[in-house]
Enzyme design. Structure first.
Site: not given
Length: 282
Positions: A119, A95
């Protein structure tokens, strides 16, 4: 073909006759190393493993970083170890959130990371563990992903616009909307090589979440009011939300330097998606 327009291009010849095996999290918990090994023993060996499993609820990761780490880091490591044991390559999807988003220029693969959320931290740990566990690994960072199956930002904006006649979206966070179909095509192109390492793979062009949402509802022909929020305004409305990078746009430099960058402009990919979504009746 999917729906109205043809999508992208042909897949690499080495995967044209591939037998595809897949499993969802309801049947395999990748954080359980024994379960992963048992799956590979029963269903393998494989030539290529693509690990798309992740805890992606950014706000949820803040309240349970340990749980997110089990999947995003340790689970990824389990998959990489199993891939290495059967002689397979592994593609691990990561990501843009591994970057802090403090520099208003698109990030390249070798730029310093520095995640600002749980995250992002757990996904960065996963990248590192995968590379340490399997030398034949590709780390593919993507962003703002949407596809035909399941929930995503595009479908949510369309639903909210239809139900409420209005959308409110952050306008000062920037990145790259990316079609899952475009990403999947490029993943196969990468995996057909032995150019292991970290790649960025997003549709071309940078926009804000508000720009993206506006393109969605306009492209879908939905008339609604559009409100652009600052990150501070959004945080005031949702104080438990995790911090997001202000500018997490990625540059597909490693693609440019190796196999070539075939990722389309994000507006072109979105137009294809909306056409096909309409024909699919979603």
């Amino acid at each position: 073909m999917e729906g109205g327009r043809s999508e992208i291009a042909v897949i690499p010849s080495c995967y044209e006759e591939a037998v595809v095996d897949y499993v969802d999290y309801s049947l395999l918990d990748i954080s359980d190393a024994a379960a992963v090994d048992a799956w590979f023993a029963e269903h393998g060996p494989y030539d290529l493993v693509v690990n798309c499993a992740a805890v992606t609820n950014v706000d949820g990761c803040e309240s349970d970083e340990e749980g997110a780490y089990r999947v995003n880091a340790l689970g990824a490591e389990n998959m990489a170890k199993a891939a290495r044991a059967c002689g397979a390559k592994i593609v691990h999807v990561s990501t843009d959130y591994v970057f802090p988003g403090t520099d208003p220029e698109p990030r390249c693969e070798d730029d310093p990371t520095g995640p600002i959320s749980a995250y992002g931290r757990t996904k960065l740990a996963g990248e590192q563990l995968v590379q340490a566990a399997c030398p034949c690994s590709f780390i593919v960072r993507t962003a703002w992903l949407y596809g035909y199956v399941g929930r995503n930002f595009v479908k949510t904006m369309m639903r909210l616009a239809r139900e409420h006649g209005a959308i409110s979206v952050v306008g000062d966070q920037y990145g790259n909307p990316t079609s899952a179909n475009d990403l999947a095509h490029e993943i196969l192109a990468i995996a057909a090589t032995e150019n292991y390492g970290v790649y960025h793979c997003t549709n071309e062009g940078t926009c804000s979440w508000f720009d993206f949402a506006s393109a969605v509802v306009d492209g879908a022909g939905i008339l609604c009011e559009k409100e652009s929020l600052t990150s501070a305004e959004y945080k005031a409305r949702f104080p438990q939300s995790a911090d997001r990078p202000a500018y997490s746009s990625l540059r597909n430099k490693r693609l440019e330097d190796t196999i070539g960058n075939d990722m389309r402009p994000w507006r072109d990919a979105l137009a294809t998606y909306l056409d096909n979504l309409d024909e699919l009746g979603d």
